[in-house]
Scaffold this active site. Structure first.
Site, short mmCIF file in Angstrom:
data_model
loop_
_atom_site.label_atom_id
_atom_site.label_comp_id
_atom_site.label_asym_id
_atom_site.label_seq_id
_atom_site.Cartn_x
_atom_site.Cartn_y
_atom_site.Cartn_z
N GLU A 178 0.82 -1.21 0.00
CA GLU A 178 0.00 0.00 0.00
C GLU A 178 0.85 1.26 0.00
O GLU A 178 1.18 1.81 1.06
CB GLU A 178 -0.92 0.02 1.23
CG GLU A 178 -2.06 -0.96 1.14
CD GLU A 178 -3.09 -0.80 2.26
OE1 GLU A 178 -2.88 0.02 3.19
OE2 GLU A 178 -4.11 -1.50 2.19
N GLU A 272 -6.30 -7.16 -1.03
CA GLU A 272 -6.60 -7.10 0.40
C GLU A 272 -7.91 -6.35 0.62
O GLU A 272 -8.15 -5.30 0.02
CB GLU A 272 -5.47 -6.37 1.14
CG GLU A 272 -5.65 -6.34 2.65
CD GLU A 272 -4.59 -5.50 3.37
OE1 GLU A 272 -3.38 -5.74 3.18
OE2 GLU A 272 -5.00 -4.58 4.11
C1 IDC Z 1 -2.79 -3.97 10.35
C2 IDC Z 1 -2.97 -5.15 11.28
C3 IDC Z 1 -2.65 -4.73 12.70
C4 IDC Z 1 -1.26 -4.13 12.75
C5 IDC Z 1 -1.10 -3.03 11.70
C6 IDC Z 1 0.36 -2.60 11.63
O1 IDC Z 1 -4.28 -5.64 11.17
O2 IDC Z 1 -2.74 -5.84 13.57
O3 IDC Z 1 -1.04 -3.58 14.03
O4 IDC Z 1 -1.49 -3.48 10.43
O5 IDC Z 1 0.48 -1.31 11.26
C7 IDC Z 1 -4.05 -2.26 5.72
C8 IDC Z 1 -2.70 -2.88 5.70
C9 IDC Z 1 -2.55 -3.91 6.79
C10 IDC Z 1 -3.26 -3.47 8.06
C11 IDC Z 1 -4.76 -3.42 7.75
C12 IDC Z 1 -5.63 -3.09 8.97
O6 IDC Z 1 -2.35 -3.39 4.46
O7 IDC Z 1 -1.19 -4.11 7.03
O8 IDC Z 1 -3.02 -4.45 9.05
N1 IDC Z 1 -4.97 -2.46 6.67
O9 IDC Z 1 -5.27 -1.88 9.50
N2 IDC Z 1 -4.54 -1.40 4.85
C13 IDC Z 1 -5.76 -1.04 5.23
C14 IDC Z 1 -6.05 -1.70 6.40
#
Ligand code: IDC
Length: 355
Positions: A178, A272
Site C-alpha cells: 500500500e 486485500e
Molecule cells: C494492520 C494489522 C494490525 C497491525 C497493523 C500494523 O491488522 O494488527 O497492528 O497493520 O500497522 C491495511 C494494511 C494492513 C493493516 C490493515 C488493517 O495493508 O497491514 O493491518 N490495513 O489496519 N490497509 C488497510 C487496512
C-alpha cells in the site's frame, strides 16, 4: 530354468510398474476429496484485457485469504499446510497471500531476520504448491509509504524470488502492498524497475502493482490517475484496490473508481480487503461487504480477505481465544471469519466446476 527366469522378469517388471506408479501418484494434484485442485484445473493464470483468465483463457477469480504479517507472532503460526488445507477444503479458498511487512514489527527491511523470513515464504509457497493453490508473495510496505524507500532491497528480494519460482505456475508477485504519501508517477517508476527485475527471470507470472493512497487507484476521492495512465508495454500486470467495508470513505468513493477502471479496461485485483474499518478494528459492516461482493463477482475481480490471525481485532478471521492453527470449527471463527467462510463456500458452490 527358462520358465523361471521369465517369471522372475515378469515379477520384476510388475514391481517396477508399481514403484513408478507410487512415484507418480503423490505428485498428482488431487485433493483428499478426490477432486482436482484449483491449480490442476486452471493452470497458469494470465491477464486478458481487464480480466484474470486461466490457462484455457476462461475468466477466473481468486478467492483468497491473506495472512497477517508473517513476521508477526499473530501471523507466522498460520503458515502451515494444515491451515491452508482447511481453507481450501472447508472454506473454498483457492489462493493464499503471504504478507511480509518490510517495515513494521521487525519487518524485512527493519531488522527482521531476512533468511528466516525467506524460509517462511518458501514454506508457504511449498504448502500452497503441494495443495494446488495459488499464492501471492506480498512485499508489504505500509508505514514506509514510498516504495522507493527500500527499492534496492526490493530488487534483491524479487530477483531471488523470481529465480526460485520461475517454474511455478501458481506464484503471483505483489511488489508494494500500500503505497501512501507518494504519487502515481513515483510508484510507476518503482514498479517499472521491479517488473524488469522479475521479468529477467520469469516472463509470465502475474505481477500486482500497488496504487496511490493505500491502494485507492488514485489519490483521494475521485482521482483515477492509474486507469488514466497505466504502465505500458508489459503483460500480466494487475493493479490493486483495497477496501475496508466499515470505512465510510471507501464505500463512498471506491465503487465508482472500480466502474471507471473497468470502463478503461484496467485489470484490477483486490489483493486485500477487510470487514472492519481501515484500522483493522471496531465494528464490521456486512451490509457494505455484501454490496462489494456483488460488484466484485459481477466484474470477475479477485479478492483476498485480511487476515488469518487470532489477534484481538475485528478484522481477524479467528477468535482471539482460538489457539488452533488449523481445522477450525465455526465456534473458533470470529464474526468476520464466519461471514467470510459462508460467502466463499457459497461462491464456490455457485461456480461449480468453474471454481
Ligand atoms: C494492520 C494489522 C494490525 C497491525 C497493523 C500494523 O491488522 O494488527 O497492528 O497493520 O500497522 C491495511 C494494511 C494492513 C493493516 C490493515 C488493517 O495493508 O497491514 O493491518 N490495513 O489496519 N490497509 C488497510 C487496512
Amino acid at each position: 530354468m527358462k520358465k523361471l527366469s521369465s517369471r522372475i522378469l515378469a515379477m520384476l517388471m510388475a514391481v517396477a510398474m508399481v514403484i513408478s506408479i507410487i512415484a507418480i501418484v503423490p505428485q498428482m494434484p488431487v485433493s483428499a476429496a478426490g477432486k482436482k485442485t484449483p491449480v490442476a484445473v486452471h493452470g497458469r493464470l494470465s491477464v486478458k484485457g481487464a480480466d484474470l483468465v486461466d490457462s484455457k483463457g476462461k475468466k477466473f477469480q481468486l478467492r483468497g485469504v491473506s495472512t497477517h504479517g508473517i513476521n508477526w507472532d499473530v501471523g507466522q503460526p498460520y503458515v502451515n499446510k494444515a491451515a491452508f488445507k482447511t481453507l481450501r477444503d472447508d472454506w473454498g479458498v483457492n489462493a493464499i497471500r503471504l504478507a511480509m511487512y518490510t517495515s513494521e514489527y521487525n519487518g524485512y527491511c527493519a531488522g527482521g531476520n531476512k533468511a528466516n523470513l525467506r524460509k517462511l515464504i518458501d514454506k508457504g509457497v511449498r504448502y500452497a504448491t503441494e495443495l494446488g493453490m495459488y499464492v501471492i508473495i506480498d512485499w508489504h510496505i505500509l508505514s514506509d509509504g514510498n516504495p522507493k524507500t527500500n527499492m534496492s532491497e526490493a530488487k534483491k528480494f524479487f530477483n531471488l524470488m523470481s529465480k526460485r519460482y520461475k517454474k511455478n505456475k501458481n506464484v503471483i508477485y505483489e511488489i508494494c502492498n500500500e503505497p501512501n504519501g507518494c504519487d502515481w508517477s513515483t510508484i510507476k517508476s518503482y514498479a517499472t524497475q521491479i517488473i524488469k527485475t522479475i521479468r529477467k527471470n520469469d516472463k509470465k507470472a502475474v505481477i500486482i502493482v500497488g496504487t496511490p493512497t493505500w491502494c485507492q487507484l488514485g489519490s483521494d476521492g475521485t482521482h483515477n490517475e492509474v486507469a488514466d495512465s497505466p504502465i505500458k508495454g508489459q503483460k500480466n500486470i494487475m493493479y490493486s484496490l483495497h477496501f475496508y467495508a466499515n470505512e465510510w470513505a471507501h464505500s463512498e468513493y471506491l465503487p465508482a473508481k472500480v466502474d471507471y477502471a473497468r470502463k478503461k479496461k484496467l485489470p484490477i485485483i483486490v489483493s486485500e480487503f477487510g470487514l472492519s474499518a481501515a484500522n483493522g478494528d471496531g465494528g464490521i459492516n456486512k451490509t457494505q461487504a455484501n454490496k462489494w461482493f456483488k460488484k466484485l463477482d459481477k466484474y470477475n475481480i479477485s479478492y483476498f480477505c485480511w487476515s488469518l490471525s487470532n489477534k484481538n481485532e475485528s478484522a481477524s478471521l479467528l477468535k482471539s481465544g482460538t489457539t488452533k492453527k488449523s481445522k477450525w470449527k465455526t465456534s473458533d471463527l470470529s464474526a468476520a471469519g464466519q461471514y467470510i467462510r459462508k460467502k466463499y463456500r457459497a461462491r464456490k458452490k455457485k461456480l461449480g466446476s468453474k471454481a
